[in-house]
Design a protein around this motif. Structure first.
Motif, PDB file in Angstrom:
ATOM      1  N   TYR A   1     -62.471   8.086 -39.450  1.00 40.87           N
ATOM      2  CA  TYR A   1     -63.693   7.336 -39.186  1.00 40.87           C
ATOM      3  C   TYR A   1     -63.289   5.967 -38.649  1.00 40.87           C
ATOM      4  N   LEU A   2     -63.776   5.634 -37.465  1.00 41.53           N
ATOM      5  CA  LEU A   2     -63.513   4.333 -36.863  1.00 41.53           C
ATOM      6  C   LEU A   2     -64.821   3.576 -36.737  1.00 41.53           C
ATOM      7  N   TYR A   3     -64.751   2.281 -36.913  1.00 41.15           N
ATOM      8  CA  TYR A   3     -65.916   1.416 -36.762  1.00 41.15           C
ATOM      9  C   TYR A   3     -65.934   0.815 -35.362  1.00 41.15           C
ATOM     10  N   ALA A   4     -67.122   0.521 -34.863  1.00 41.31           N
ATOM     11  CA  ALA A   4     -67.249  -0.139 -33.562  1.00 41.31           C
ATOM     12  C   ALA A   4     -66.396  -1.407 -33.584  1.00 41.31           C
ATOM     13  N   GLY A   5     -65.567  -1.573 -32.577  1.00 41.30           N
ATOM     14  CA  GLY A   5     -64.674  -2.724 -32.496  1.00 41.30           C
ATOM     15  C   GLY A   5     -63.252  -2.444 -32.957  1.00 41.30           C
ATOM     16  N   ASP A   6     -63.023  -1.317 -33.634  1.00 38.65           N
ATOM     17  CA  ASP A   6     -61.658  -0.963 -34.029  1.00 38.65           C
ATOM     18  C   ASP A   6     -60.809  -0.733 -32.786  1.00 38.65           C
ATOM     19  N   ALA A   7     -59.547  -1.114 -32.863  1.00 36.58           N
ATOM     20  CA  ALA A   7     -58.597  -0.921 -31.765  1.00 36.58           C
ATOM     21  C   ALA A   7     -57.419  -0.117 -32.298  1.00 36.58           C
ATOM     22  N   ILE A   8     -57.112   0.997 -31.655  1.00 38.13           N
ATOM     23  CA  ILE A   8     -56.070   1.915 -32.121  1.00 38.13           C
ATOM     24  C   ILE A   8     -54.871   1.863 -31.183  1.00 38.13           C
ATOM     25  N   GLY A   9     -53.671   1.793 -31.766  1.00 40.44           N
ATOM     26  CA  GLY A   9     -52.429   1.838 -31.016  1.00 40.44           C
ATOM     27  C   GLY A   9     -51.405   2.677 -31.758  1.00 40.44           C
ATOM     28  N   ILE A  10     -50.315   3.037 -31.077  1.00 40.53           N
ATOM     29  CA  ILE A  10     -49.205   3.751 -31.716  1.00 40.53           C
ATOM     30  C   ILE A  10     -48.179   2.701 -32.147  1.00 40.53           C
ATOM     31  N   PHE A  11     -48.035   2.526 -33.443  1.00 44.85           N
ATOM     32  CA  PHE A  11     -47.153   1.505 -34.009  1.00 44.85           C
ATOM     33  C   PHE A  11     -45.780   2.121 -34.306  1.00 44.85           C
ATOM     34  N   ILE A  12     -44.726   1.401 -33.939  1.00 44.66           N
ATOM     35  CA  ILE A  12     -43.355   1.828 -34.249  1.00 44.66           C
ATOM     36  C   ILE A  12     -43.025   1.239 -35.621  1.00 44.66           C
ATOM     37  N   ALA A  13     -43.153   2.055 -36.668  1.00 42.33           N
ATOM     38  CA  ALA A  13     -43.017   1.574 -38.041  1.00 42.33           C
ATOM     39  C   ALA A  13     -41.561   1.329 -38.427  1.00 42.33           C
ATOM     40  N   ASP A  14     -40.645   2.161 -37.914  1.00 41.87           N
ATOM     41  CA  ASP A  14     -39.243   2.019 -38.309  1.00 41.87           C
ATOM     42  C   ASP A  14     -38.360   2.740 -37.295  1.00 41.87           C
ATOM     43  N   THR A  15     -37.163   2.240 -37.123  1.00 45.31           N
ATOM     44  CA  THR A  15     -36.151   2.938 -36.331  1.00 45.31           C
ATOM     45  C   THR A  15     -34.840   2.902 -37.097  1.00 45.31           C
ATOM     46  N   TYR A  16     -34.010   3.913 -36.863  1.00 47.76           N
ATOM     47  CA  TYR A  16     -32.689   3.948 -37.469  1.00 47.76           C
ATOM     48  C   TYR A  16     -31.695   4.222 -36.360  1.00 47.76           C
ATOM     49  N   ALA A  17     -30.782   3.272 -36.162  1.00 49.18           N
ATOM     50  CA  ALA A  17     -29.756   3.397 -35.128  1.00 49.18           C
ATOM     51  C   ALA A  17     -28.443   2.864 -35.706  1.00 49.18           C
ATOM     52  N   PRO A  18     -27.645   3.741 -36.331  1.00 46.34           N
ATOM     53  CA  PRO A  18     -26.427   3.271 -36.995  1.00 46.34           C
ATOM     54  C   PRO A  18     -25.342   2.758 -36.054  1.00 46.34           C
ATOM     55  N   ARG A  19     -25.397   3.165 -34.772  1.00 43.48           N
ATOM     56  CA  ARG A  19     -24.341   2.775 -33.837  1.00 43.48           C
ATOM     57  C   ARG A  19     -24.913   2.153 -32.581  1.00 43.48           C
ATOM     58  N   GLY A  20     -25.115   0.858 -32.593  1.00 40.87           N
ATOM     59  CA  GLY A  20     -25.457   0.144 -31.372  1.00 40.87           C
ATOM     60  C   GLY A  20     -26.849   0.300 -30.827  1.00 40.87           C
ATOM     61  N   ARG A  21     -26.976   0.977 -29.689  1.00 42.49           N
ATOM     62  CA  ARG A  21     -28.192   1.032 -28.899  1.00 42.49           C
ATOM     63  C   ARG A  21     -29.380   1.612 -29.671  1.00 42.49           C
TER      64      ARG A  21
END
Length: 148
Positions: A112-132
């Motif tokens: 359920y979304l209310y008028a005025g809500d804005a939805i995006g895809i959020f990057i919550a976490d990343t795991y990169a043990p070696r560099g890039r």
């Protein structure tokens, strides 16, 4: 054509396509997935500059998110659909992840979304043990009003 008692459609879409020369965008935790193209929309506003879709009508929406991620060995990324750009208001049941070498990942939720809500895809976490950092080259976000 008879238009009495016809509900107007409400939908919106944002897309990120391959960048030229095969360049990939890093997945940086704490940011939203970046979009480059607004797709069809009605009664919503696909806001490319903010990487979100603003809905103009309250109701139950079907929201679909997809990300094409390129990961190296042992890398991973976690995403969610979020109302706020800082990631502090994720939609219930909207967390999805990417694991493995190269993957297309996504989720389809109803909320359920209310008028005025804005939805995006959020990057919550990343795991990169070696560099890039993990990277991505395509993404899609769509919303469709089911009921109001």
């Amino acid at each position: 054509m008879r238009t009495k008692n016809v509900k107007p459609f409400t939908y919106g879409s944002l897309y990120k396509q391959d960048l030229p020369d095969g360049k990939m965008t890093p997945l940086t935790a704490g940011n939203l997935i970046e979009f480059t193209i607004a797709g069809p929309y009605q009664n919503t506003w696909p806001e490319i500059s903010a990487n979100r879709i603003i809905v103009y009508k309250s109701g139950v929406y079907q929201i679909t998110a997809d990300v094409s991620a390129l990961l190296e060995e042992e890398q991973s990324a976690v995403f969610n659909l979020n109302r706020l750009a800082d990631g502090s208001d994720p939609l219930v049941g909207s967390t999805f992840d990417a694991k493995g070498i190269s993957t297309v990942t996504g989720i389809n939720v109803q909320a359920y979304l209310y008028a005025g809500d804005a939805i995006g895809i959020f990057i919550a976490d990343t795991y990169a043990p070696r560099g890039r950092l993990p990277r991505y080259n395509r993404a899609a976000l769509t919303v469709h009003l089911l009921e109001y």
